[in-house]
Design a protein around this motif. Structure first.
Motif, PDB file in Angstrom:
ATOM      1  N   CYS A  88      46.605  43.048  47.400  1.00 43.59           N
ATOM      2  CA  CYS A  88      46.793  42.524  46.750  1.00 43.59           C
ATOM      3  C   CYS A  88      46.012  41.098  46.183  1.00 43.59           C
ATOM      4  O   CYS A  88      45.903  40.561  45.188  1.00 43.59           O
ATOM      5  CB  CYS A  88      48.207  41.916  47.404  1.00 43.59           C
ATOM      6  SG  CYS A  88      48.798  43.159  48.361  1.00 43.59           S
ATOM      7  N   CYS A  91      44.345  40.400  43.775  1.00 46.25           N
ATOM      8  CA  CYS A  91      44.667  39.182  42.175  1.00 46.25           C
ATOM      9  C   CYS A  91      45.565  38.466  41.789  1.00 46.25           C
ATOM     10  O   CYS A  91      45.665  37.715  41.550  1.00 46.25           O
ATOM     11  CB  CYS A  91      44.997  40.438  41.317  1.00 46.25           C
ATOM     12  SG  CYS A  91      44.365  42.011  40.584  1.00 46.25           S
ATOM     13  N   HIS A  92      45.575  38.263  43.298  1.00 48.36           N
ATOM     14  CA  HIS A  92      46.943  37.276  43.902  1.00 48.36           C
ATOM     15  C   HIS A  92      46.143  36.125  44.672  1.00 48.36           C
ATOM     16  O   HIS A  92      46.864  36.431  46.504  1.00 48.36           O
ATOM     17  CB  HIS A  92      48.204  37.426  44.421  1.00 48.36           C
ATOM     18  CG  HIS A  92      48.897  38.590  43.651  1.00 48.36           C
ATOM     19  ND1 HIS A  92      49.341  38.181  41.562  1.00 48.36           N
ATOM     20  CD2 HIS A  92      49.157  39.812  43.423  1.00 48.36           C
ATOM     21  CE1 HIS A  92      49.955  38.989  41.629  1.00 48.36           C
ATOM     22  NE2 HIS A  92      50.012  40.141  42.515  1.00 48.36           N
TER      23      HIS A  92
HETATM   24  C1  HEC Z   1      44.718  44.860  40.067  1.00 45.81           C
HETATM   25  C2  HEC Z   1      45.366  43.361  40.040  1.00 45.81           C
HETATM   26  C3  HEC Z   1      46.626  43.458  41.017  1.00 45.81           C
HETATM   27  C4  HEC Z   1      46.979  44.228  42.559  1.00 45.81           C
HETATM   28  C5  HEC Z   1      46.082  44.721  43.155  1.00 45.81           C
HETATM   29  C6  HEC Z   1      47.909  43.614  42.814  1.00 45.81           C
HETATM   30  N1  HEC Z   1      48.769  42.713  41.554  1.00 45.81           N
HETATM   31 FE1  HEC Z   1      50.936  42.446  41.774  1.00 45.81          FE
HETATM   32  N2  HEC Z   1      50.562  41.324  39.345  1.00 45.81           N
HETATM   33  C7  HEC Z   1      49.110  42.168  38.750  1.00 45.81           C
HETATM   34  C8  HEC Z   1      50.010  41.984  37.390  1.00 45.81           C
HETATM   35  C9  HEC Z   1      49.227  42.656  36.800  1.00 45.81           C
HETATM   36  C10 HEC Z   1      51.028  41.351  37.589  1.00 45.81           C
HETATM   37  C11 HEC Z   1      52.693  40.992  36.246  1.00 45.81           C
HETATM   38  C12 HEC Z   1      52.449  42.832  35.851  1.00 45.81           C
HETATM   39  C13 HEC Z   1      53.414  42.965  34.736  1.00 45.81           C
HETATM   40  O1  HEC Z   1      54.432  42.175  34.599  1.00 45.81           O
HETATM   41  O2  HEC Z   1      53.644  44.403  33.883  1.00 45.81           O
HETATM   42  C14 HEC Z   1      51.916  41.340  39.032  1.00 45.81           C
HETATM   43  C15 HEC Z   1      52.614  41.004  38.975  1.00 45.81           C
HETATM   44  C16 HEC Z   1      53.198  40.746  40.659  1.00 45.81           C
HETATM   45  C17 HEC Z   1      54.663  40.257  41.005  1.00 45.81           C
HETATM   46  C18 HEC Z   1      55.284  39.483  40.140  1.00 45.81           C
HETATM   47  C19 HEC Z   1      55.290  38.356  39.818  1.00 45.81           C
HETATM   48  C20 HEC Z   1      56.315  37.246  39.105  1.00 45.81           C
HETATM   49  O3  HEC Z   1      56.612  36.432  38.982  1.00 45.81           O
HETATM   50  O4  HEC Z   1      56.996  38.271  38.162  1.00 45.81           O
HETATM   51  C21 HEC Z   1      54.367  40.206  42.336  1.00 45.81           C
HETATM   52  C22 HEC Z   1      55.623  39.501  43.346  1.00 45.81           C
HETATM   53  C23 HEC Z   1      53.504  40.368  43.231  1.00 45.81           C
HETATM   54  N3  HEC Z   1      52.368  40.845  41.569  1.00 45.81           N
HETATM   55  C24 HEC Z   1      52.390  41.080  43.740  1.00 45.81           C
HETATM   56  C25 HEC Z   1      51.771  42.525  44.111  1.00 45.81           C
HETATM   57  C26 HEC Z   1      51.603  42.575  45.974  1.00 45.81           C
HETATM   58  C27 HEC Z   1      52.345  42.703  47.053  1.00 45.81           C
HETATM   59  C28 HEC Z   1      50.561  43.675  45.930  1.00 45.81           C
HETATM   60  C29 HEC Z   1      50.265  44.088  46.289  1.00 45.81           C
HETATM   61  C30 HEC Z   1      51.125  45.710  47.032  1.00 45.81           C
HETATM   62  C31 HEC Z   1      50.292  43.242  43.961  1.00 45.81           C
HETATM   63  N4  HEC Z   1      50.906  42.413  43.523  1.00 45.81           N
HETATM   64  C32 HEC Z   1      48.816  43.219  44.143  1.00 45.81           C
HETATM   65  C33 HEC Z   1      48.564  42.233  39.307  1.00 45.81           C
HETATM   66  C34 HEC Z   1      47.824  42.733  40.222  1.00 45.81           C
END
Ligand code: HEC
Ligand code: HEC
Length: 344
Positions: A88, A91-92
């Motif tokens: 996670c 990307c974050h």
């Molecule tokens: C490859 C990149 C990537 C990975 C790995 C990833 N994310 Fe994300 N995350 C994104 C993207 C792109 C979005 C927005 C997607 C959308 O809105 O359709 C997002 C959205 C989110 C959001 C929503 C935030 C909001 O303001 O709406 C959260 C919370 C989040 N991710 C947590 C996680 C967690 C926990 C994990 C691991 C289990 C994770 N992400 C793994 C790319 C990633």
């Protein structure tokens, strides 16, 4: 301070009799309410700022610290992805404001995503998760990246089997959850961790708490402009956004001018199928916004200056003079809070 009409304000004063009784009742009740703090807001907001559209972030989050620590570990664990390469945090990254600074993130096998990565900081304050709000809770949100072939491309069976082979995880889950390692408990731990990712104590919050020196005169002017231009009608509350859906390009057609419309651009329409929800997005929170470039759901805008000018133009139909724009940017930079500890 000049105030904007807020959506949650009730009309008052239509029935003088009723108003009087209400006022009398409030006179008695208010001191009680102030100590109880119904909405869970910090009680120490300076009296003169209680009606501001922006609310301070509470300093303390009440969660199970041990589950949060386990969630932190899982958040940084690439074994949640199919080929053990993407966590996670990829990307974050928390050190960078909870997002990776790319217009679109790269998942397993170098695959480019469809939409800009929003920050995970303060995401517990949002009405729902994702740009289009398709996940109601932080727990539900996690199913998204785990299964998305462009992100982690895995599934719970695979993840549970990998993590079960890890003795340390085995011990931690057995200690904290009656049912041990399973999808629900993994999601619970990660979401618990995410709820700790609040950024309190920004200079702007200190100002709301009554410290007049916490922000400069220019930053105060920027805040007044933020309200008088109408930004606060959408960007408001604790997260300075995150609490409503609005169309991108209300006044000027953003997509007509940008071209190349993708499915992701349809926003909330992809969730509800309703025509009136086309191009609507969850209004992003502006906390720590100086750290989360590039901006907008398409990651098309590299600087905060440009994002503010575009907002004034597309959402409010105004050509904003550079001086006003720069003052608003100065104000926005006061929203950077204390980042949570960043070590895994
Ligand atoms: C490859 C990149 C990537 C990975 C790995 C990833 N994310 Fe994300 N995350 C994104 C993207 C792109 C979005 C927005 C997607 C959308 O809105 O359709 C997002 C959205 C989110 C959001 C929503 C935030 C909001 O303001 O709406 C959260 C919370 C989040 N991710 C947590 C996680 C967690 C926990 C994990 C691991 C289990 C994770 N992400 C793994 C790319 C990633
Ligand atoms: C009608 C509602 C509305 C108004 C008014 C509005 N915004 Fe926005 N704002 C949004 C929406 C919706 C987005 C997301 C747009 C997108 O991603 O395509 C956004 C995005 C932003 C972003 C980018 C945040 C990010 O993380 O990508 C900034 C910065 C911003 N707005 C600042 C402002 C400022 C400053 C004003 C006033 C000049 C303003 N907004 C007025 C709804 C609004």
């Amino acid at each position: 301070m000049n105030h904007l009409p807020r959506k949650d304000h009730h009309e008052s004063g239509k029935r003088p009799g009723g108003t009087f009784i209400l006022a009398a009742a409030l006179w008695v009740l208010l001191p009680l309410l102030a100590t109880v703090s119904l909405s869970g807001e910090p009680k120490n907001v300076a009296k003169r700022y209680r009606n501001e559209p922006i609310r301070p972030i509470p300093a303390i989050v009440d969660v199970d610290r041990r589950k949060a620590a386990l969630g932190r570990r899982l958040f940084h664990d690439p074994r949640l992805s199919h080929d053990n390469t993407v966590s996670c945090a990829r990307c974050h990254p928390l050190k960078r404001g909870g997002t990776d600074g790319l217009p679109r993130s790269v998942g397993i096998k170098g695959t480019l995503g469809d939409i800009n990565t929003p920050t995970v900081l303060n995401s517990s304050l949002n009405i729902a998760q994702f740009w289009d709000g398709r996940a109601a809770t932080l727990e539900e949100q996690i199913d998204g990246p785990v299964h998305n072939p462009k992100e982690m491309g895995s599934n719970w069976k695979e993840i549970v089997s990998k993590l079960s082979r890890d003795k340390e995880y085995h011990r931690l889950f057995e200690e904290l959850y009656d049912t041990g390692i399973n999808a629900a408990n993994i999601k619970d731990a990660i979401a618990t961790f995410e709820r700790t990712l609040l950024t309190p104590d920004s200079r702007f919050d200190r100002f709301l708490h009554g410290d007049e020196q916490a922000i400069t005169d220019d930053e105060k002017k920027g805040y007044l402009l933020f309200k008088s231009y109408g930004c606060a009608s959408c960007h408001q509350g604790m997260a300075v956004g995150g609490n409503m859906y609005e169309k991108m390009g209300i006044v000027q057609g953003y997509f007509a001018e940008r071209g190349n419309i993708t499915r992701a651009d349809y926003g909330r329409f992809n969730v509800t199928g309703l025509k009136e929800h086309r191009f609507e997005f969850k209004v992003p929170g502006l906390r720590n916004v100086e750290l989360t470039a590039p901006y907008f759901h398409d990651g098309a805008v590299p600087t905060l200056e440009e994002a503010v000018s575009k907002m004034a133009y597309y959402q409010l139909g105004r050509e904003i003079p550079p001086r006003d724009r720069d003052l608003i940017v100065k104000f926005l930079k006061t929203l950077t809070g204390r980042l949570p500890e960043t070590s895994p």
